[in-house]
Motif scaffolding. Sequence first.
Motif, PDB file in Angstrom:
ATOM      1  N   ILE A  22       0.841  -1.201   0.000  1.00 13.66           N
ATOM      2  CA  ILE A  22       0.000   0.000   0.000  1.00 13.66           C
ATOM      3  C   ILE A  22       0.874   1.248   0.000  1.00 13.66           C
ATOM      4  O   ILE A  22       0.692   2.173  -0.801  1.00 13.66           O
ATOM      5  CB  ILE A  22      -0.952  -0.013   1.214  1.00 13.66           C
ATOM      6  CG1 ILE A  22      -2.030  -1.085   1.020  1.00 13.66           C
ATOM      7  CG2 ILE A  22      -1.604   1.358   1.411  1.00 13.66           C
ATOM      8  CD1 ILE A  22      -2.941  -1.274   2.223  1.00 13.66           C
ATOM      9  N   GLY A  23       1.846   1.280   0.908  1.00 10.70           N
ATOM     10  CA  GLY A  23       2.726   2.433   0.968  1.00 10.70           C
ATOM     11  C   GLY A  23       3.840   2.383  -0.056  1.00 10.70           C
ATOM     12  O   GLY A  23       4.169   3.392  -0.679  1.00 10.70           O
ATOM     13  N   GLY A  70      11.992  -4.841   7.928  1.00 12.53           N
ATOM     14  CA  GLY A  70      10.736  -4.146   8.171  1.00 12.53           C
ATOM     15  C   GLY A  70      10.903  -3.042   9.205  1.00 12.53           C
ATOM     16  O   GLY A  70      10.347  -1.941   9.067  1.00 12.53           O
ATOM     17  N   ALA A  71      11.697  -3.318  10.266  1.00 16.45           N
ATOM     18  CA  ALA A  71      11.958  -2.296  11.278  1.00 16.45           C
ATOM     19  C   ALA A  71      12.712  -1.110  10.669  1.00 16.45           C
ATOM     20  O   ALA A  71      12.432   0.058  10.995  1.00 16.45           O
ATOM     21  CB  ALA A  71      12.763  -2.907  12.430  1.00 16.45           C
ATOM     22  N   SER A 116       0.862   4.804   5.387  1.00 14.05           N
ATOM     23  CA  SER A 116       1.810   3.797   4.920  1.00 14.05           C
ATOM     24  C   SER A 116       2.524   3.106   6.077  1.00 14.05           C
ATOM     25  O   SER A 116       2.683   1.881   6.080  1.00 14.05           O
ATOM     26  CB  SER A 116       2.845   4.452   3.983  1.00 14.05           C
ATOM     27  OG  SER A 116       2.224   5.023   2.859  1.00 14.05           O
ATOM     28  N   ILE A 117       2.961   3.884   7.066  1.00 12.56           N
ATOM     29  CA  ILE A 117       3.705   3.290   8.173  1.00 12.56           C
ATOM     30  C   ILE A 117       2.805   2.384   9.019  1.00 12.56           C
ATOM     31  O   ILE A 117       3.225   1.326   9.485  1.00 12.56           O
ATOM     32  CB  ILE A 117       4.377   4.383   9.049  1.00 12.56           C
ATOM     33  CG1 ILE A 117       5.393   3.734  10.006  1.00 12.56           C
ATOM     34  CG2 ILE A 117       3.374   5.186   9.824  1.00 12.56           C
ATOM     35  CD1 ILE A 117       6.204   4.749  10.806  1.00 12.56           C
ATOM     36  N   VAL A 118       1.554   2.780   9.190  1.00 10.99           N
ATOM     37  CA  VAL A 118       0.621   1.944   9.962  1.00 10.99           C
ATOM     38  C   VAL A 118       0.375   0.617   9.239  1.00 10.99           C
ATOM     39  O   VAL A 118       0.396  -0.457   9.862  1.00 10.99           O
ATOM     40  CB  VAL A 118      -0.708   2.699  10.202  1.00 10.99           C
ATOM     41  CG1 VAL A 118      -1.767   1.753  10.780  1.00 10.99           C
ATOM     42  CG2 VAL A 118      -0.489   3.877  11.143  1.00 10.99           C
ATOM     43  N   CYS A 119       0.154   0.681   7.944  1.00 11.77           N
ATOM     44  CA  CYS A 119      -0.082  -0.545   7.172  1.00 11.77           C
ATOM     45  C   CYS A 119       1.130  -1.478   7.232  1.00 11.77           C
ATOM     46  O   CYS A 119       0.982  -2.693   7.423  1.00 11.77           O
ATOM     47  CB  CYS A 119      -0.411  -0.201   5.719  1.00 11.77           C
ATOM     48  SG  CYS A 119      -2.014   0.591   5.472  1.00 11.77           S
ATOM     49  N   SER A 120       2.322  -0.920   7.084  1.00 18.11           N
ATOM     50  CA  SER A 120       3.526  -1.749   7.124  1.00 18.11           C
ATOM     51  C   SER A 120       3.716  -2.384   8.491  1.00 18.11           C
ATOM     52  O   SER A 120       4.093  -3.557   8.597  1.00 18.11           O
ATOM     53  CB  SER A 120       4.751  -0.908   6.759  1.00 18.11           C
ATOM     54  OG  SER A 120       4.693  -0.483   5.423  1.00 18.11           O
ATOM     55  N   PHE A 121       3.459  -1.636   9.548  1.00 19.77           N
ATOM     56  CA  PHE A 121       3.609  -2.166  10.900  1.00 19.77           C
ATOM     57  C   PHE A 121       2.641  -3.325  11.141  1.00 19.77           C
ATOM     58  O   PHE A 121       3.027  -4.380  11.668  1.00 19.77           O
ATOM     59  CB  PHE A 121       3.367  -1.062  11.931  1.00 19.77           C
ATOM     60  CG  PHE A 121       3.403  -1.543  13.356  1.00 19.77           C
ATOM     61  CD1 PHE A 121       4.616  -1.831  13.976  1.00 19.77           C
ATOM     62  CD2 PHE A 121       2.222  -1.730  14.070  1.00 19.77           C
ATOM     63  CE1 PHE A 121       4.646  -2.294  15.294  1.00 19.77           C
ATOM     64  CE2 PHE A 121       2.246  -2.185  15.381  1.00 19.77           C
ATOM     65  CZ  PHE A 121       3.460  -2.471  15.987  1.00 19.77           C
ATOM     66  N   LEU A 164       3.831  -6.442   9.301  1.00 15.94           N
ATOM     67  CA  LEU A 164       4.956  -7.108   9.953  1.00 15.94           C
ATOM     68  C   LEU A 164       4.502  -7.898  11.174  1.00 15.94           C
ATOM     69  O   LEU A 164       4.991  -9.006  11.428  1.00 15.94           O
ATOM     70  CB  LEU A 164       6.013  -6.075  10.344  1.00 15.94           C
ATOM     71  CG  LEU A 164       6.764  -5.431   9.181  1.00 15.94           C
ATOM     72  CD1 LEU A 164       7.571  -4.229   9.650  1.00 15.94           C
ATOM     73  CD2 LEU A 164       7.686  -6.453   8.512  1.00 15.94           C
ATOM     74  N   VAL A 165       3.582  -7.332  11.931  1.00 11.30           N
ATOM     75  CA  VAL A 165       3.033  -8.065  13.080  1.00 11.30           C
ATOM     76  C   VAL A 165       2.332  -9.334  12.601  1.00 11.30           C
ATOM     77  O   VAL A 165       2.489 -10.418  13.180  1.00 11.30           O
ATOM     78  CB  VAL A 165       2.052  -7.172  13.872  1.00 11.30           C
ATOM     79  CG1 VAL A 165       1.300  -8.003  14.925  1.00 11.30           C
ATOM     80  CG2 VAL A 165       2.793  -6.020  14.542  1.00 11.30           C
ATOM     81  N   PHE A 166       1.586  -9.209  11.524  1.00 13.13           N
ATOM     82  CA  PHE A 166       0.832 -10.350  11.019  1.00 13.13           C
ATOM     83  C   PHE A 166       1.757 -11.465  10.549  1.00 13.13           C
ATOM     84  O   PHE A 166       1.522 -12.646  10.835  1.00 13.13           O
ATOM     85  CB  PHE A 166      -0.091  -9.898   9.883  1.00 13.13           C
ATOM     86  CG  PHE A 166      -1.286 -10.786   9.689  1.00 13.13           C
ATOM     87  CD1 PHE A 166      -1.253 -11.840   8.799  1.00 13.13           C
ATOM     88  CD2 PHE A 166      -2.445 -10.583  10.415  1.00 13.13           C
ATOM     89  CE1 PHE A 166      -2.339 -12.671   8.611  1.00 13.13           C
ATOM     90  CE2 PHE A 166      -3.550 -11.404  10.244  1.00 13.13           C
ATOM     91  CZ  PHE A 166      -3.492 -12.455   9.338  1.00 13.13           C
TER      92      PHE A 166
END
Length: 589
Positions: free
Chosen positions: A39-40, A99-100, A212-217, A220-222
């Motif tokens: 998305i981002g 990802g971090a 974008s940052i929320v979607c990526s975070f 990564l959790v998922f």
Amino acid sequence: MAPSNEGLEDLSNQTMHNPRQGGYKPTIFIFVLMLLDSIGFVANMVSLVLYFLTVIHFDLSGSANTTTNFLGTAFLLTLVGGLISDSYINRLNTCLLFGAIELVGYLLVIFQSHYAELQPEACGEYSCVKGTKALLFYASIYLLALGGGGIRGSVPSLGADQFDENDPKESKHISSFFNWFLFFVSGGACIGVTVVVWVSTNKGWDKSFIISIVCSFVGLVFVALGKPFYRVRVPGESAILNVLQVLVVAAKNRKLQLPQNARELYEPRNSPEHASQGSRISHSKQFRILDKAAVLAEGTKPDKWKVCTVTQVEEVKILTRMMPILLSTTLMNTCLAQLQTFSVQQGTLMDTKVGSFDVPPASIPIIPLLFMCILVPIYEVFFVPLFRKLTGHPNGISHLQRVGVGLVLSAISMGIAGLVEVKRRNEFVNHNKRISLFWLSYQYGVFGIADMFTFVGLMEFFYSEAPKGMKSLSTSFSWLSLSIGYYLSTVFVEIINSVTGKYTSSKRGWLEGLDMNKNHVELFYYFLAILSILNLGNYVYWASWYKYKKDVPIEPIDQHVLTGTPSNIPSPIGWTPVTFPTKQGEGTD
């Protein structure tokens, strides 16, 4: 101490699969990550050229070149992710590490896009960003490039590892995985180039980067939650060091004579450092000059950097055979770069209204993405079974045939792009009329179909042909093709401006300045279309030359020769090598 991989199945050493691990279930976590992260990432691919133009105040060619340099670096750095996941830490942990890094990059770009005092003043030059503002700018975008590249260098192989390529029932699902991988990347990209791009245009760049940052975070959790279900290969020795070792030893042994019988080359029964049990690669007849790395000189101990195994040499041969295919596909990605730079800039001079809704020009790539979202399931569900019946090939058509179809369509796309630009400029300059933004849909639509064929074909080709210890690194070659294509775009823009600026009557380069109506973007498109046609002939030659790993002529390796013992003598635990004199002689190359 070896890295802990508790709860993870080691495919290098185990043949029995934990029924809870592998298969399609864990790929769901991977698909969700790629959907959310894309998305981002893809929104940035198509809209950063406008961010660089309007916020960081590059000129037209400066913003285009900065965008292609950013994307080229991101895809080049997939090699770093692939190398680390093959050699140092497993693919899952590699993905989380990069990802971090990507999240840190997003934080920095959010700060610069939010606070005006961190942004440069407009100056009307190629680049206006200097000093600490330049440091913040380049640190943010290249941390994004490193993080996004590392994720893409490790995740495709993590997904493909969930299917055993040695099991006919599972191996056929690898092709399906890459098709669905593209589907979810495209799905996330659709959201990015519509929702995120609309937010950046109407609500602010900082807010789009926050999305974008929320979607990526969350992605990564998922993907981390899927840990109990993954088959994760334990990393082995450094692939790069193994390649260098073969090249260095072959150079050292250049004066040694090759044996007439390839069975006499060095390949011990127990070589855990270079090949796991049952994964030795038989000798092939191509690139015989590299075989000198497997010749053990008289009086020399079989140590590293003095001799290589046949398997090591064959791994380098496999990578060498791949290189012409990789290089033959880079021009297509140079064409893709134009759709993400100049075509977006074209859109700013076109009628963007659909009823009362104003379409952001950077959202135009939704057209090829929608094509891919629609065509991937159709291709997977209908065309693959049909072609499988017609051709007998398990994937319907071979990887290289699939790539070839994409190259043909990319040349057509550039020709269409040139014609559309001629119409746009004629209507704008001569009739003071803006044609509809959706005229760009023709070039984007054709290229979307091309990308569906080529991207998946390349990724599956590099994964299936790669040695076991180089799967991630080799899969990253498909991204490397993108990287070289983007860098090549920058080179072409600079050369075209330099040459045409000297020899045209106006003394103005085709792509210079801020006024696209005075430029000749259409000539640049035609130039790329002609190069693409010529490159197609080049690709056909190399694709015909290429021998798939399973088809390369091989010479069977006698187990008694491998152990250095005659067939009628019991094999000792160690290996007694057959040695060759160091006198100068000519081998068979």
